[in-house]
Design an enzyme around this catalytic site. Structure first.
Site, short mmCIF file in Angstrom:
data_model
loop_
_atom_site.label_atom_id
_atom_site.label_comp_id
_atom_site.label_asym_id
_atom_site.label_seq_id
_atom_site.Cartn_x
_atom_site.Cartn_y
_atom_site.Cartn_z
CB CYS A 2 0.25 -0.63 8.02
SG CYS A 2 -0.51 0.68 7.06
NE ARG A 27 4.08 -6.94 6.88
CZ ARG A 27 2.84 -7.44 6.77
NH1 ARG A 27 1.87 -6.64 6.44
NH2 ARG A 27 2.60 -8.71 6.99
CD1 TRP A 74 2.99 3.08 1.96
CD2 TRP A 74 0.87 2.54 1.54
NE1 TRP A 74 2.78 3.26 0.62
CE2 TRP A 74 1.49 2.93 0.33
CE3 TRP A 74 -0.48 2.16 1.51
CZ2 TRP A 74 0.81 2.94 -0.89
CZ3 TRP A 74 -1.15 2.18 0.30
CH2 TRP A 74 -0.51 2.57 -0.88
CG ASN A 98 -1.55 -3.28 9.60
OD1 ASN A 98 -1.10 -2.21 10.00
ND2 ASN A 98 -0.82 -4.39 9.54
N GLY A 99 -5.26 -1.79 7.57
CA GLY A 99 -6.49 -1.96 6.82
C GLY A 99 -7.30 -0.68 6.75
CD GLU A 480 7.67 -7.27 -13.57
OE1 GLU A 480 8.48 -7.34 -12.62
OE2 GLU A 480 6.48 -6.90 -13.43
CE LYS A 484 10.00 -5.83 -10.44
NZ LYS A 484 8.55 -5.61 -10.41
CD GLU A 487 7.14 -1.96 -8.90
OE1 GLU A 487 6.27 -2.40 -8.14
OE2 GLU A 487 8.07 -2.65 -9.35
CG HIS A 503 -2.68 0.13 -33.99
ND1 HIS A 503 -3.76 0.19 -34.85
CD2 HIS A 503 -1.92 -0.91 -34.41
CE1 HIS A 503 -3.67 -0.78 -35.74
NE2 HIS A 503 -2.56 -1.46 -35.49
CE LYS A 602 7.98 -8.06 -1.53
NZ LYS A 602 8.58 -8.01 -2.88
#
Length: 607
Positions: A2, A27, A74, A98-99, A480, A484, A487, A503, A602
């Site tokens: 946020c 963000r 957010w 925020n938080g 990674e 990506k 995401e 496996h 972000k």
């Protein structure tokens, strides 16, 4: 996460609040709102979705107040909706936050029993009613009310508070989430970071942990967690010079992928004596030759950078590396060696779990080094040594240039440790440094033609599941690459160590499953090719990412992404780029919101 902004201005502030919020879009958010003090009364406009919806609302129902706060939210407590959007208000108090307020349920029950009515599902609204209740007990003194309210809050938060009847007052508080105060000429500003304030001022004061500030147009007073008056320095921010638009790119993510040759160069130049071919590493305040272990912690993409760092450090410095995701490490509370080195990787420098782990390691006597992109961030300020990534602001939510700059720093760290411990010779150091110096050029050449990725995107867009395989140091790259893709394209993807194929994951493979294989021609190439053939035998659609020839695979591939021949040491930096481009072009073809993918933020500044 946020974003918070606030302005005590000399003219109506609604337009400027929205402009400041726009600079915080990177963000991630799902709703937005502003509130102002107008003729002694609080007014508010909120909207679900993008900022343009809020702009339309304010255009239809203007606010003319000269003092105001704004927020991009957010969702944490309560779904994304206008009702849950900030600011939250009573008739006397308006708050953006925020938080997470951890004890909001207890506060809510107490306040409801005292006659307060709650309209939203959020934890933030408990702050509104708590401050309102404290005003009754403090003779309508806003400063005393906030002082009392803060003592009752538990959690990590940043707050900006306006009061009806007080046009020249804003109170800000910071506990675990960042806040920056901007100084103007007869005006004051507040933001989650300096980027939001760049159009208005470059004179910035950062609140420290536990600080709260009483702001007027003429200045401010800052108090620490104990209520004692403190002074914090005014710093000159260059954020306004760094912010740029998309240039000739369609998305910020594309722009940031293409910025990698430049920013990796900057990062390396800060750590390498290119003339001498040596690492010129800063003093970490610990004898590197006597380290028994290095501890690394990070989250998300930064964690994968740390995993690659583990391979490098163990191979070239011959020192064991302990690594864990910060959200696990902080609660595991592992034993740490006396006088050890703990390294923390974070783009924003504000990641809540990483910061909590840092504080645990510091309490255990570890020397703290941070690899961060924001040198004024909390993680940087609480570290003994800062190893900066000079990536500049990264606007796209999916990290690209920050990741490769983190790898550049970790590569330099591995070399520095290796030399200090006598594990590598001066000649090998020069060889490895020379290889690093070539990375920007190789990446630049790879970015000159993206047609193979555009073609591949058509095929991947039809897939429901995608597997990534890699061996050795390329296994974290498989992780990674999968991250990506999911995401920003929302396609389910998983990364596996190629040797783990038999496996379990091999059961997923059929003719509908693309398998992206990261296979540089190194000492493990033949083993990786063997795994590729197992995939082909089961009908899997192979995407071969390699500097080897496709006919060396011994089976058909649906795409061969050719990579330049580079030193094996720098393979992770080079092979990160195709992972980014595969995800980017697939997402573009599918029409998703590449720069602001759904449900993501972000900077994750809460647990």
């Amino acid at each position: 996460m946020c974003g918070i902004v606030g302005i005590l201005g000399s003219k109506p502030v609604a337009e400027d609040l929205i402009e400041a919020l726009r600079r915080l879009e990177y963000r991630g958010y799902d709703s937005a709102g502003i509130a102002t003090v107008e003729n002694g009364h609080l007014g508010r406009r909120r909207a679900e979705g993008k900022l343009r919806n809020l702009e339309d609302r304010v255009r239809a129902e203007p606010l003319s107040g000269r003092s105001g706060i704004g927020h991009t939210r957010w969702a944490t407590h309560g779904k994304a909706s206008e009702t849950n959007a900030h600011p939250h208000m009573s008739d006397k108090v308006s708050v953006v936050h925020n938080g997470i307020i951890e004890n909001f349920r207890e506060l809510r029950a107490k306040l409801q029993a005292a006659g307060h009515t709650f309209d939203s599902e959020t934890d933030t609204e408990a702050v509104v009613h708590l401050v309102t209740e404290e005003l009754k007990c403090c003779g309508d003194d806003p400063v005393a009310a906030v002082r009392s309210a803060l003592a009752q809050l538990k959690g990590a938060f940043a707050l900006a508070i306006l009061f009806a009847g007080h046009d020249d007052l804003m109170i800000a508080a910071r506990q675990g989430s960042p806040l920056a105060i901007g100084h103007g000429d007869g005006e004051m500003y507040l933001g989650s970071d300096a980027i939001a304030l760049a159009p208005f001022t470059n004179a910035i004061t950062y609140l420290e942990e536990g600080d709260w500030a009483v702001m007027h147009r003429s200045g401010m007073e800052i108090f620490d967690a104990n209520g004692e008056r403190v002074e914090r320095p005014i710093m000159r921010s260059s954020a306004g010079l760094q912010i740029a638009d998309k240039g000739n790119h369609r998305h910020f993510m594309a722009k940031e992928i293409h910025e990698q040759p430049e920013v990796i160069s900057h990062t390396l130049a800060n750590l390498i004596d290119m003339a001498a071919g040596r690492v010129n590493f800063p003093d970490l305040g610990v004898d590197l030759s006597k380290l028994s272990r290095v501890t690394i912690s990070a989250c998300g993409t930064a964690y994968y950078a740390g995993l690659i760092g583990k391979y490098w450090i163990e191979r070239y410095a011959r020192v064991p590396v302990e690594i864990d995701v910060a959200s696990e490490f902080r609660y595991r509370e592992p034993p740490l060696p006396e006088g050890g080195l703990a390294v923390f990787v974070s783009q924003s420098g504000e990641t809540a779990d990483t910061l909590a782990t840092l504080r645990y390691c510091k309490s255990q006597g570890q020397r703290i080094a941070s690899i961060v992109n924001v040198r004024t961030s909390t993680i940087a300020r609480e570290s003994d040594a800062v190893l900066p990534t000079l990536a500049g602001p990264e606007v796209g939510v999916a990290s690209t240039k920050a990741f490769t700059c983190q790898l550049a720093v970790l590569a330099a760290l591995a070399i520095a440790l290796g030399r200090a411990r006598g594990a590598i010779s001066a000649e090998l150091e020069q060889e490895l440094v020379g290889a690093l110096m070539e990375v920007p050029r190789h990446i630049s050449s790879m970015l000159s033609d993206e047609s193979v990725y555009e073609a591949l995107a058509h095929d991947l867009s039809r897939a429901r599941d995608v597997l990534y395989l890699g061996r050795g140091v390329n296994f974290p790259l498989a992780l990674e690459g999968a991250l990506k893709l999911k995401e920003i394209s929302y396609i389910h993807a998983e990364g596996y160590a190629a040797g783990e194929l038999k496996h379990g994951p091999i059961a997923l493979i059929d003719e509908s499953v693309p398998v992206i294989v990261v296979a540089p021609k190194d000492e493990l190439f033949d083993k990786t090719v063997s795994n590729v053939q197992e995939v082909a035998a089961r009908g899997g659609q192979i995407v071969f990412v390699s500097n080897g020839e496709s006919d060396e695979v011994g089976c058909d591939v649906v795409a061969h992404i050719t990579i330049p021949d580079v030193h094996p040491f720098t393979n992770p930096l080079i092979y990160a780029v195709p992972a980014q481009l595969i995800a980017y072009h697939t997402a573009v073809f599918m029409g998703t919101d590449v720069d602001q993918p759904r449900n993501l933020a972000k900077s994750v500044t809460v647990e």
